[in-house]
Design a protein around this motif. Structure first.
Motif, PDB file in Angstrom:
ATOM      1  N   THR A  81      25.201 -23.577 118.922  1.00 16.58           N
ATOM      2  CA  THR A  81      25.773 -22.541 119.712  1.00 16.58           C
ATOM      3  C   THR A  81      24.781 -21.857 120.709  1.00 16.58           C
ATOM      4  O   THR A  81      24.993 -21.563 121.801  1.00 16.58           O
ATOM      5  CB  THR A  81      26.283 -21.175 118.799  1.00 16.58           C
ATOM      6  N   ILE A  82      23.432 -21.798 120.297  1.00 14.21           N
ATOM      7  CA  ILE A  82      22.459 -21.368 121.069  1.00 14.21           C
ATOM      8  C   ILE A  82      22.281 -22.381 122.381  1.00 14.21           C
ATOM      9  O   ILE A  82      22.228 -21.889 123.491  1.00 14.21           O
ATOM     10  CB  ILE A  82      20.893 -21.261 120.541  1.00 14.21           C
ATOM     11  N   SER A  83      22.256 -23.800 122.101  1.00 21.47           N
ATOM     12  CA  SER A  83      22.375 -24.511 123.164  1.00 21.47           C
ATOM     13  C   SER A  83      23.507 -24.546 124.021  1.00 21.47           C
ATOM     14  O   SER A  83      23.468 -24.743 125.240  1.00 21.47           O
ATOM     15  CB  SER A  83      22.203 -26.094 122.348  1.00 21.47           C
ATOM     16  N   GLU A  84      24.615 -24.283 123.574  1.00 23.65           N
ATOM     17  CA  GLU A  84      25.909 -24.109 124.445  1.00 23.65           C
ATOM     18  C   GLU A  84      25.716 -22.924 125.518  1.00 23.65           C
ATOM     19  O   GLU A  84      26.314 -22.862 126.604  1.00 23.65           O
ATOM     20  CB  GLU A  84      27.259 -24.034 123.465  1.00 23.65           C
ATOM     21  N   ILE A  85      25.172 -21.830 124.703  1.00 24.41           N
ATOM     22  CA  ILE A  85      24.995 -20.693 125.587  1.00 24.41           C
ATOM     23  C   ILE A  85      24.022 -20.759 126.867  1.00 24.41           C
ATOM     24  O   ILE A  85      24.312 -20.740 127.810  1.00 24.41           O
ATOM     25  CB  ILE A  85      24.490 -19.439 124.685  1.00 24.41           C
ATOM     26  N   GLU A  86      22.779 -21.746 126.510  1.00 23.79           N
ATOM     27  CA  GLU A  86      21.886 -21.825 127.341  1.00 23.79           C
ATOM     28  C   GLU A  86      22.390 -22.906 128.394  1.00 23.79           C
ATOM     29  O   GLU A  86      22.089 -22.825 129.435  1.00 23.79           O
ATOM     30  CB  GLU A  86      20.772 -22.440 126.917  1.00 23.79           C
ATOM     31  N   MET A 133      28.054 -10.638 140.102  1.00 24.08           N
ATOM     32  CA  MET A 133      28.046 -10.941 138.747  1.00 24.08           C
ATOM     33  C   MET A 133      27.539 -12.451 138.360  1.00 24.08           C
ATOM     34  O   MET A 133      28.206 -13.098 138.973  1.00 24.08           O
ATOM     35  CB  MET A 133      29.447 -10.580 137.960  1.00 24.08           C
ATOM     36  N   ALA A 134      26.790 -12.572 137.360  1.00 21.09           N
ATOM     37  CA  ALA A 134      26.234 -13.799 137.028  1.00 21.09           C
ATOM     38  C   ALA A 134      27.141 -14.757 136.274  1.00 21.09           C
ATOM     39  O   ALA A 134      28.119 -14.131 135.720  1.00 21.09           O
ATOM     40  CB  ALA A 134      25.071 -13.866 136.205  1.00 21.09           C
ATOM     41  N   ASN A 135      27.163 -15.914 136.622  1.00 23.08           N
ATOM     42  CA  ASN A 135      28.253 -16.792 135.828  1.00 23.08           C
ATOM     43  C   ASN A 135      27.672 -17.532 134.317  1.00 23.08           C
ATOM     44  O   ASN A 135      26.489 -17.137 134.285  1.00 23.08           O
ATOM     45  CB  ASN A 135      28.843 -18.021 136.499  1.00 23.08           C
ATOM     46  N   ARG A 136      28.362 -18.057 133.590  1.00 24.50           N
ATOM     47  CA  ARG A 136      27.830 -18.716 132.345  1.00 24.50           C
ATOM     48  C   ARG A 136      26.651 -19.405 132.545  1.00 24.50           C
ATOM     49  O   ARG A 136      25.656 -19.320 131.677  1.00 24.50           O
ATOM     50  CB  ARG A 136      28.521 -19.348 131.780  1.00 24.50           C
ATOM     51  N   VAL A 137      26.636 -20.341 133.480  1.00 22.76           N
ATOM     52  CA  VAL A 137      25.330 -20.973 133.823  1.00 22.76           C
ATOM     53  C   VAL A 137      23.997 -20.284 133.950  1.00 22.76           C
ATOM     54  O   VAL A 137      23.072 -20.576 133.204  1.00 22.76           O
ATOM     55  CB  VAL A 137      25.556 -22.338 134.779  1.00 22.76           C
ATOM     56  N   GLU A 138      24.431 -19.356 134.949  1.00 25.80           N
ATOM     57  CA  GLU A 138      23.038 -18.438 135.461  1.00 25.80           C
ATOM     58  C   GLU A 138      22.668 -17.895 134.143  1.00 25.80           C
ATOM     59  O   GLU A 138      21.659 -17.298 133.887  1.00 25.80           O
ATOM     60  CB  GLU A 138      23.491 -17.586 136.331  1.00 25.80           C
ATOM     61  N   ILE A 139      23.611 -17.126 133.257  1.00 31.21           N
ATOM     62  CA  ILE A 139      23.244 -16.504 132.031  1.00 31.21           C
ATOM     63  C   ILE A 139      22.583 -17.381 131.533  1.00 31.21           C
ATOM     64  O   ILE A 139      21.659 -16.906 130.567  1.00 31.21           O
ATOM     65  CB  ILE A 139      24.374 -15.722 131.701  1.00 31.21           C
ATOM     66  N   GLY A 140      23.128 -18.386 131.035  1.00 31.55           N
ATOM     67  CA  GLY A 140      22.367 -19.299 130.186  1.00 31.55           C
ATOM     68  C   GLY A 140      20.964 -19.801 130.423  1.00 31.55           C
ATOM     69  O   GLY A 140      20.139 -19.788 129.643  1.00 31.55           O
ATOM     70  N   LYS A 141      20.912 -19.875 131.812  1.00 32.22           N
ATOM     71  CA  LYS A 141      19.452 -20.214 132.247  1.00 32.22           C
ATOM     72  C   LYS A 141      18.463 -18.993 131.815  1.00 32.22           C
ATOM     73  O   LYS A 141      17.172 -19.094 131.684  1.00 32.22           O
ATOM     74  CB  LYS A 141      19.451 -20.382 133.815  1.00 32.22           C
ATOM     75  N   LYS A 142      19.144 -17.776 132.384  1.00 36.96           N
ATOM     76  CA  LYS A 142      18.121 -16.523 131.902  1.00 36.96           C
ATOM     77  C   LYS A 142      17.778 -16.637 130.442  1.00 36.96           C
ATOM     78  O   LYS A 142      16.825 -16.116 129.868  1.00 36.96           O
ATOM     79  CB  LYS A 142      18.888 -15.424 132.482  1.00 36.96           C
ATOM     80  N   VAL A 143      19.090 -16.924 129.750  1.00 36.52           N
ATOM     81  CA  VAL A 143      18.590 -16.501 128.157  1.00 36.52           C
ATOM     82  C   VAL A 143      17.410 -17.659 127.755  1.00 36.52           C
ATOM     83  O   VAL A 143      16.443 -17.338 127.185  1.00 36.52           O
ATOM     84  CB  VAL A 143      19.847 -16.945 127.383  1.00 36.52           C
TER      85      VAL A 143
END
Length: 64
Positions: free
Chosen positions: A35-40, A1-11
């Protein structure tokens, strides 16, 4: 499962592939640009609803 950093990069990659700026994605999803920036950047700890709206907007899905 991907972590938050990996998901953010994909987004970020998908957002850019669609030609959206963070501001444009913010307007589309009605989610604050910060918030978009925090996700990414892998720092988002808010609600799943917000996260899901961003994923939907860039054509991604969350798989468990």
């Amino acid at each position: 499962m991907a972590n938050r950093v990996e998901i953010g990069k994909k987004v970020r990659l998908e957002r850019k592939a669609l030609g959206f700026t963070q501001r444009e994605l913010s307007e589309l999803t009605r989610i604050n640009k910060t918030t978009i920036s925090e996700i990414e950047n892998g720092r988002f700890t808010g609600s799943f609803d917000i996260f899901e709206r961003v994923l939907d907007a860039v054509g991604l899905q969350f798989d468990v």
